[in-house]
Design an enzyme around this catalytic site. Structure first.
Site, PDB file in Angstrom:
ATOM      1  N   LYS A 136      -2.521  -2.562   7.870  1.00 12.81           N
ATOM      2  CA  LYS A 136      -3.729  -2.058   8.506  1.00 12.81           C
ATOM      3  C   LYS A 136      -3.959  -2.761   9.837  1.00 12.81           C
ATOM      4  CE  LYS A 136      -6.432  -0.395   4.569  1.00 12.81           C
ATOM      5  NZ  LYS A 136      -7.710  -0.520   3.831  1.00 12.81           N
ATOM      6  N   TYR A 192      -8.993  -9.258  -7.461  1.00 12.85           N
ATOM      7  CA  TYR A 192      -7.789  -9.384  -8.276  1.00 12.85           C
ATOM      8  C   TYR A 192      -7.836 -10.592  -9.208  1.00 12.85           C
ATOM      9  CZ  TYR A 192      -5.875  -5.918  -5.145  1.00 12.85           C
ATOM     10  OH  TYR A 192      -5.676  -4.767  -4.434  1.00 12.85           O
ATOM     11  N   HIS A 238      -4.547  -8.841   3.233  1.00 13.12           N
ATOM     12  CA  HIS A 238      -6.000  -8.770   3.298  1.00 13.12           C
ATOM     13  C   HIS A 238      -6.511  -9.674   4.415  1.00 13.12           C
ATOM     14  CE1 HIS A 238      -6.526  -7.447  -1.176  1.00 13.12           C
ATOM     15  NE2 HIS A 238      -6.255  -6.439  -0.375  1.00 13.12           N
ATOM     16  N   ARG A 297       0.862  -1.176   0.000  1.00 13.16           N
ATOM     17  CA  ARG A 297       0.000   0.000   0.000  1.00 13.16           C
ATOM     18  C   ARG A 297       0.903   1.233   0.000  1.00 13.16           C
ATOM     19  NH1 ARG A 297      -2.181  -3.466   4.056  1.00 13.16           N
ATOM     20  NH2 ARG A 297      -4.285  -4.200   3.563  1.00 13.16           N
ATOM     21  N   HIS A 330      -2.043   2.505  -6.075  1.00 10.39           N
ATOM     22  CA  HIS A 330      -2.798   1.258  -5.967  1.00 10.39           C
ATOM     23  C   HIS A 330      -2.760   0.465  -7.268  1.00 10.39           C
ATOM     24  CE1 HIS A 330      -5.687  -1.522  -4.279  1.00 10.39           C
ATOM     25  NE2 HIS A 330      -6.327  -1.463  -5.424  1.00 10.39           N
TER      26      HIS A 330
END
Length: 296
Positions: free
Chosen positions: A166, A272, A263, A142, A237
C-alpha cells in the site's frame, strides 16, 4: 474539489488504484447527499454530516462500512482545510459508530494442508492453486500483492519476495522452500500457455495467459474450502491472518509481524494478537515462576 482531492491522494499520498476508487465512491455518496440537500461542500456543518451518517445507517450500511466512509469524509475535509478551500474542519466532532471486537477467521497449518490436499492436481490449474494457497499462507501477502506478483520480484536463491504494498511502499518478505517448490510444480502448465503481450512477468496466470483477479482467487478458495470440508468462511485475507497468527503463536515479536505484513501502524497489527485461551494457559503454566517452582 473532488478532482483535486483525488489527485492529491494519488500523487502525494501514493494510494493504490483500488484505494483511490474506494475513496471516490465514498466521497460521491456525500456529494449526492449534499446535492439533494441543496448544500455546497464548503458550507457543510457538523449537523449536515451527522444527518449524512444517520442516513448511511438508515439504508442498511453496516457499522464497519460506515466507519470507513466517514474516515474518507474526514480525509476530504482535512484536505480542503490544508489547501485553503475552507477555514475550519466540520468533521472534527463527527463520531463514528462503535464497533464490537471483530476477530477474523484463521486457519491452522493443518487446515491449510487440508485445503491444499483437496485440490485435484490432474486439472490444469491444480498446481497453480496449490502454489497460490501456499504463497498466501507462507508469506502473508495481500491478495492485491499476490495477483500483481512478478518474476522480477522473486529472488529464489535468497528466498525473498520484494513486495510493493500500500502506498507504493516496498518490503522484503521471506518465502519458504515449500512455497518455492509449489511454484516450481506449477511452471510446466504455465509454460504451456499462450501468454498475452504485457503479461509475461506476472507469476500467476489464468488459462488465457493473463494475470489473475482478486475475485478469481476468492472463488477458488471458497470452492476448495467446501471440497476440504472446512466450515469457516474464508477469503484470501484469512490466509494472511493465518500467517500472522502462526507467527505470533510461534513466538514472533509483534514488530516483526508488523514489518512482514507491511502495516504502517502497530495498532493495525494488534488485531492479530488473539491467542487461544489454551495457548495462553500453557504459556502461564510453563513460563510463570510460580508454576515453574511448583513443578520442581
Amino acid at each position: 474539489m473532488r478532482k483535486e482531492y483525488l489527485r492529491y491522494l494519488r500523487l502525494q499520498r501514493g494510494v493504490s488504484k483500488n484505494t483511490l476508487d474506494a475513496y471516490a465512491r465514498d466521497l460521491d455518496k456525500l456529494l449526492v447527499f449534499l446535492e439533494h440537500e441543496g448544500k455546497r461542500v464548503e458550507d457543510v456543518q457538523l449537523s449536515d454530516l451527522q444527518s449524512f451518517a444517520a442516513g448511511l445507517h438508515d439504508i442498511g450500511i453496516g457499522a464497519r462500512s460506515q466507519c470507513r466512509i466517514l474516515s474518507g469524509i474526514r480525509s476530504f475535509y482535512r484536505f480542503l482545510v490544508m489547501d485553503g478551500y475552507i477555514d475550519s474542519d466540520p468533521t472534527e466532532l463527527l463520531e463514528s459508530p462503535v464497533l464490537g471486537e471483530h476477530l477474523p477467521e484463521f486457519l491452522t497449518p493443518q487446515e491449510v494442508d487440508r485445503l491444499k490436499a483437496s485440490i485435484d492436481v490432474s486439472k490444469p490449474e491444480g498446481h497453480r492453486n496449490r502454489a497460490i494457497i501456499e504463497v498466501l499462507f507462507s508469506c502473508g501477502l495481500r491478495v492485491s500483492e499476490l495477483v500483481n506478483l512478478k518474476w522480477s520480484q522473486v529472488y529464489q536463491e535468497e528466498m525473498f519476495l520484494r513486495i510493493l504494498g500500500k502506498g507504493s511502499k516496498e518490503r522484503l518478505v521471506p518465502i519458504s522452500k515449500l512455497a518455492l517448490q509449489e511454484i516450481e510444480n506449477y511452471l510446466p502448465w504455465r509454460n504451456s500457455l499462450k501468454i498475452k503481450a504485457g503479461e509475461e512477468d506476472y507469476v500467476f496466470l489464468n488459462r488465457r495467459g493473463a494475470h489473475l483477479t482478486r475475485t478469481m482467487i476468492l472463488i477458488m478458495l471458497k470452492e476448495q474450502a467446501s471440497e476440504a470440508g472446512i466450515q469457516k468462511t474464508i477469503s484470501p485475507h484469512t490466509l494472511r491472518h493465518s500467517f500472522a497468527t502462526a507467527l505470533l503463536e510461534g513466538g514472533a515479536d509483534l514488530r516483526v509481524i508488523q514489518a512482514l505484513l507491511g502495516h504502517e501502524s502497530i495498532g493495525t497489527t494488534e488485531i492479530y494478537t488473539h491467542l487461544s485461551m489454551q495457548t495462553l494457559r500453557e504459556e502461564v503454566l510453563y513460563h510463570h515462576p510460580r508454576n515453574i517452582m511448583s513443578t520442581q
